[in-house]
Design a protein around this motif. Structure first.
Motif, PDB file in Angstrom:
ATOM      1  N   GLU A 236       2.770  19.600  20.149  1.00 55.03           N
ATOM      2  CA  GLU A 236       1.579  20.421  20.416  1.00 55.03           C
ATOM      3  C   GLU A 236       1.948  21.904  20.493  1.00 55.03           C
ATOM      4  N   ILE A 237       2.664  22.355  19.479  1.00 52.69           N
ATOM      5  CA  ILE A 237       3.111  23.756  19.438  1.00 52.69           C
ATOM      6  C   ILE A 237       1.928  24.715  19.347  1.00 52.69           C
ATOM      7  N   ALA A 238       0.777  24.218  18.924  1.00 52.08           N
ATOM      8  CA  ALA A 238      -0.421  25.055  18.839  1.00 52.08           C
ATOM      9  C   ALA A 238      -0.861  25.566  20.201  1.00 52.08           C
ATOM     10  N   ASP A 239      -0.411  24.928  21.275  1.00 46.92           N
ATOM     11  CA  ASP A 239      -0.818  25.321  22.624  1.00 46.92           C
ATOM     12  C   ASP A 239       0.008  26.472  23.194  1.00 46.92           C
ATOM     13  N   LEU A 240       0.987  26.978  22.434  1.00 43.38           N
ATOM     14  CA  LEU A 240       1.802  28.097  22.925  1.00 43.38           C
ATOM     15  C   LEU A 240       0.984  29.377  22.946  1.00 43.38           C
ATOM     16  N   PRO A 241       1.044  30.156  24.032  1.00 45.34           N
ATOM     17  CA  PRO A 241       0.349  31.455  24.047  1.00 45.34           C
ATOM     18  C   PRO A 241       1.022  32.441  23.103  1.00 45.34           C
ATOM     19  N   LEU A 242       0.278  33.440  22.658  1.00 47.01           N
ATOM     20  CA  LEU A 242       0.804  34.409  21.696  1.00 47.01           C
ATOM     21  C   LEU A 242       2.047  35.125  22.208  1.00 47.01           C
ATOM     22  N   SER A 243       2.083  35.391  23.533  1.00 48.47           N
ATOM     23  CA  SER A 243       3.235  36.108  24.096  1.00 48.47           C
ATOM     24  C   SER A 243       4.532  35.331  23.908  1.00 48.47           C
ATOM     25  N   LEU A 244       4.458  34.009  24.019  1.00 49.00           N
ATOM     26  CA  LEU A 244       5.666  33.199  23.842  1.00 49.00           C
ATOM     27  C   LEU A 244       5.951  32.947  22.359  1.00 49.00           C
ATOM     28  N   GLN A 245       4.914  32.967  21.543  1.00 51.54           N
ATOM     29  CA  GLN A 245       5.127  32.783  20.104  1.00 51.54           C
ATOM     30  C   GLN A 245       6.050  33.863  19.547  1.00 51.54           C
ATOM     31  N   VAL A 246       5.899  35.098  20.035  1.00 51.36           N
ATOM     32  CA  VAL A 246       6.751  36.208  19.590  1.00 51.36           C
ATOM     33  C   VAL A 246       8.208  35.923  19.932  1.00 51.36           C
ATOM     34  N   LYS A 247       8.466  35.482  21.160  1.00 53.30           N
ATOM     35  CA  LYS A 247       9.845  35.227  21.604  1.00 53.30           C
ATOM     36  C   LYS A 247      10.434  34.007  20.923  1.00 53.30           C
ATOM     37  N   LEU A 248       9.590  33.002  20.654  1.00 48.92           N
ATOM     38  CA  LEU A 248      10.068  31.820  19.939  1.00 48.92           C
ATOM     39  C   LEU A 248      10.479  32.189  18.519  1.00 48.92           C
ATOM     40  N   LEU A 249       9.699  33.041  17.875  1.00 53.88           N
ATOM     41  CA  LEU A 249      10.015  33.475  16.517  1.00 53.88           C
ATOM     42  C   LEU A 249      11.376  34.160  16.463  1.00 53.88           C
ATOM     43  N   ARG A 250      11.642  35.042  17.430  1.00 55.15           N
ATOM     44  CA  ARG A 250      12.934  35.737  17.453  1.00 55.15           C
ATOM     45  C   ARG A 250      14.080  34.758  17.689  1.00 55.15           C
ATOM     46  N   ALA A 251      13.871  33.804  18.586  1.00 53.23           N
ATOM     47  CA  ALA A 251      14.922  32.826  18.885  1.00 53.23           C
ATOM     48  C   ALA A 251      15.275  32.002  17.653  1.00 53.23           C
ATOM     49  N   ILE A 252      14.258  31.655  16.855  1.00 52.28           N
ATOM     50  CA  ILE A 252      14.489  30.856  15.655  1.00 52.28           C
ATOM     51  C   ILE A 252      15.215  31.677  14.593  1.00 52.28           C
ATOM     52  N   GLN A 253      14.777  32.935  14.408  1.00 50.43           N
ATOM     53  CA  GLN A 253      15.344  33.769  13.353  1.00 50.43           C
ATOM     54  C   GLN A 253      16.765  34.220  13.668  1.00 50.43           C
ATOM     55  N   GLU A 254      16.999  34.608  14.908  1.00 49.78           N
ATOM     56  CA  GLU A 254      18.303  35.153  15.283  1.00 49.78           C
ATOM     57  C   GLU A 254      19.269  34.081  15.772  1.00 49.78           C
ATOM     58  N   LYS A 255      18.734  32.869  16.048  1.00 47.59           N
ATOM     59  CA  LYS A 255      19.538  31.776  16.603  1.00 47.59           C
ATOM     60  C   LYS A 255      20.196  32.198  17.912  1.00 47.59           C
ATOM     61  N   LYS A 256      19.438  32.987  18.670  1.00 46.22           N
ATOM     62  CA  LYS A 256      19.905  33.473  19.970  1.00 46.22           C
ATOM     63  C   LYS A 256      18.727  33.499  20.935  1.00 46.22           C
ATOM     64  N   ILE A 257      19.012  33.325  22.215  1.00 49.72           N
ATOM     65  CA  ILE A 257      17.976  33.398  23.248  1.00 49.72           C
ATOM     66  C   ILE A 257      18.433  34.336  24.355  1.00 49.72           C
ATOM     67  N   ARG A 258      17.461  34.804  25.145  1.00 49.41           N
ATOM     68  CA  ARG A 258      17.782  35.631  26.306  1.00 49.41           C
ATOM     69  C   ARG A 258      17.076  35.036  27.519  1.00 49.41           C
ATOM     70  N   PRO A 259      17.821  34.394  28.419  1.00 50.90           N
ATOM     71  CA  PRO A 259      17.197  33.846  29.627  1.00 50.90           C
ATOM     72  C   PRO A 259      16.529  34.948  30.449  1.00 50.90           C
ATOM     73  N   VAL A 260      15.506  34.597  31.188  1.00 51.34           N
ATOM     74  CA  VAL A 260      14.805  35.556  32.050  1.00 51.34           C
ATOM     75  C   VAL A 260      15.807  36.142  33.045  1.00 51.34           C
ATOM     76  N   GLY A 261      15.876  37.483  33.085  1.00 51.52           N
ATOM     77  CA  GLY A 261      16.795  38.152  34.001  1.00 51.52           C
ATOM     78  C   GLY A 261      18.178  38.393  33.440  1.00 51.52           C
ATOM     79  N   GLU A 262      18.464  37.899  32.241  1.00 45.30           N
ATOM     80  CA  GLU A 262      19.772  38.079  31.615  1.00 45.30           C
ATOM     81  C   GLU A 262      19.736  39.288  30.689  1.00 45.30           C
ATOM     82  N   GLN A 263      20.844  40.050  30.646  1.00 46.07           N
ATOM     83  CA  GLN A 263      20.912  41.250  29.811  1.00 46.07           C
ATOM     84  C   GLN A 263      21.360  40.938  28.393  1.00 46.07           C
ATOM     85  N   GLN A 264      22.216  39.928  28.240  1.00 45.10           N
ATOM     86  CA  GLN A 264      22.795  39.616  26.939  1.00 45.10           C
ATOM     87  C   GLN A 264      22.134  38.380  26.327  1.00 45.10           C
ATOM     88  N   GLU A 265      22.043  38.382  25.002  1.00 51.14           N
ATOM     89  CA  GLU A 265      21.543  37.206  24.309  1.00 51.14           C
ATOM     90  C   GLU A 265      22.637  36.147  24.192  1.00 51.14           C
TER      91      GLU A 265
END
Length: 446
Positions: A236-265
């Motif tokens: 049910e990926i359609a239920d993701l809010p737009l704000s998280l869709q932006v961050k999900l897109l970056r995570a998929i493209q860059e193959k990197k994530i940034r946890p909340v409160g973390e400075q480095q990916e």
């Protein structure tokens, strides 16, 4: 043991040397080619386990080489090297059959992960379709085609978008893709995006550092890290809010994530599968789902058909479900009467395979003797036009509510027209007296 052999195709000697040194340190032999012609000649002379190719070559495009490798009697995993940020080329390559991609400048740790996954795939059994036919049931042409596609998709790292109605088996398809892939010895993490409170979504997906917000009493890994090395399935990926869709897109493209409160990916290695019963094309048009994210998750689209489009599979599904439901109680498995089997064939199944399971589970509680009769199925009354309803939402909650409203109305009207005479009402509805009483009690109709 014989060392794996990799083909490196790039017109820049320095890149070929860097890749060769990296693979040699992984105990992998290499051969180099500077153009498509030389690469094709080598592929016909030697037995390779892997190919790495640049996209821009002197005599053509790397996509041509990807297509050529797919025509070999034993295709090998091929990964493309793209310019940084050129996701369109990477997506197109994976649509044509590329295993994965890596961007320039080449990140060596990411390259090693890619190579290890590709070599696992090369060493795996070439055919697993027979195994999946005992899990994803059905002998219809469309189900045999889906099992063949699963086998093919398992040999890639490309994101797959699984579409289909609620209850049609989308998560089962996702699990099979994972089980048949080179990632099968790592985690399969499934999450229903609609079940996560919006304010917790970023933390659930990417994790958080201790103290990053009120209630963050310790470090927490997110779903991406939990699926490290394996597969992440976003239902049910359609239920993701737009704000998280932006961050999900970056995570998929860059193959990197940034946890909340973390400075480095943090780099992550996951295969992404996603699904929804909603129409993402419509959502892209009305602006509720990002077009760039849609194209990124929908590299390959796999549609799971509703049960009403493969009614010939119902007998096999019924037998399997009854065997599963009766095994726990060690009962003799009952058979369906001809009338009951015909009733199932006529029914539309708006809830698909999940609804068939519910119907059969209820029938086991109602039937007498050795056979399940059509009355025991307790199929919803007056549902023949369900699929034509323009405002009918197939979400699970609304399905049950919708069916209950239809059933309650039909029973109430029949009782009213027959002045409360249950025997006459049952006859009018085509039910047995026992089945009518069961429905009245279930719906608390006096």
């Amino acid at each position: 043991m014989k060392k794996p052999l990799a083909l490196i195709v790039d017109d820049e000697p320095d890149i070929r040397e860097l890749l060769a040194i990296t693979l040699n340190r992984m105990n992998i032999q290499t051969c180099g080619a500077e153009n498509i012609g030389d690469a094709k000649a080598l592929l016909q002379q030697k037995s390779f386990d892997l190919c790495l190719t640049d996209m821009k070559l002197p005599d053509g495009n790397g996509l041509e080489l990807v297509g050529f490798i797919q025509t070999l009697s034993v295709p090998i995993p091929v990964a493309v090297i793209t310019a940084h940020g050129n996701m369109e080329s990477a997506i197109l390559a994976m649509k044509k059959g590329a295993f994965d991609f890596v961007s320039k400048p080449v990140d060596l740790p990411a390259l090693r992960l890619l190579v290890n996954n590709a070599l696992k795939l090369s060493a795996a059994s070439p055919t697993k379709e027979r195994r999946s036919r005992h899990t994803l049931l059905g002998d219809s042409f469309i189900m045999r085609e889906i099992r063949a596609k699963i086998n093919k998709l398992a040999r890639s790292q490309a994101p797959v978008y699984i579409s289909g109605e609620s209850g049609s088996g989308k998560e089962l398809v996702a699990r099979l893709i994972h089980q048949h892939s080179s990632r099968s010895d790592h985690a399969f993490v499934a999450i229903n995006c609609g079940a996560i409170p919006q304010e917790l979504m970023e933390s659930e997906f990417f994790g958080h550092k201790k103290g990053s917000f009120t209630g963050a009493v310790s470090d927490k890994k997110g779903l991406f890290q939990a699926a490290e090395g394996g597969t992440l399935f976003l239902d049910e990926i359609a239920d993701l809010p737009l704000s998280l869709q932006v961050k999900l897109l970056r995570a998929i493209q860059e193959k990197k994530i940034r946890p909340v409160g973390e400075q480095q990916e943090i780099p992550v290695d996951i295969r992404l599968l996603s699904a929804t019963h909603k129409n993402l094309n419509d959502m892209v048009r009305d602006g509720s789902f990002r077009q760039d994210l849609y194209y990124r998750i929908n590299v390959i689209d796999l549609h799971v058909p509703p049960l009403r489009e493969r009614l010939g599979d119902i007998p096999l599904l019924t037998e399997h479900i009854l065997a599963k439901l009766t095994a726990a109680d060690k009962q003799d498995q009952p058979a369906l009467s001809a009338a009951a089997a015909a009733a199932l064939q006529r029914y539309h199944f708006p809830g698909n395979v999940r609804e068939l399971e519910n119907i059969l589970e209820r029938a086991l509680a109602l039937y007498d003797g050795n056979r399940i009769e059509s009355d025991d199925l307790s199929l919803p009354v007056g549902t023949h036009d369900l699929t034509k309803s323009q405002d009918f939402d197939l979400a699970l909650g609304s399905l049950e509510e919708h069916l209950e409203k239809i059933e309650r109305k039909a029973l109430s009207v029949a009782l009213e027209e027959n002045q409360g005479n249950k025997t006459a009402a049952a006859k009018q509805l085509g039910l047995s007296f026992r089945s009518l009483c069961y429905r009245l009690n279930k719906l608390d109709i006096g």
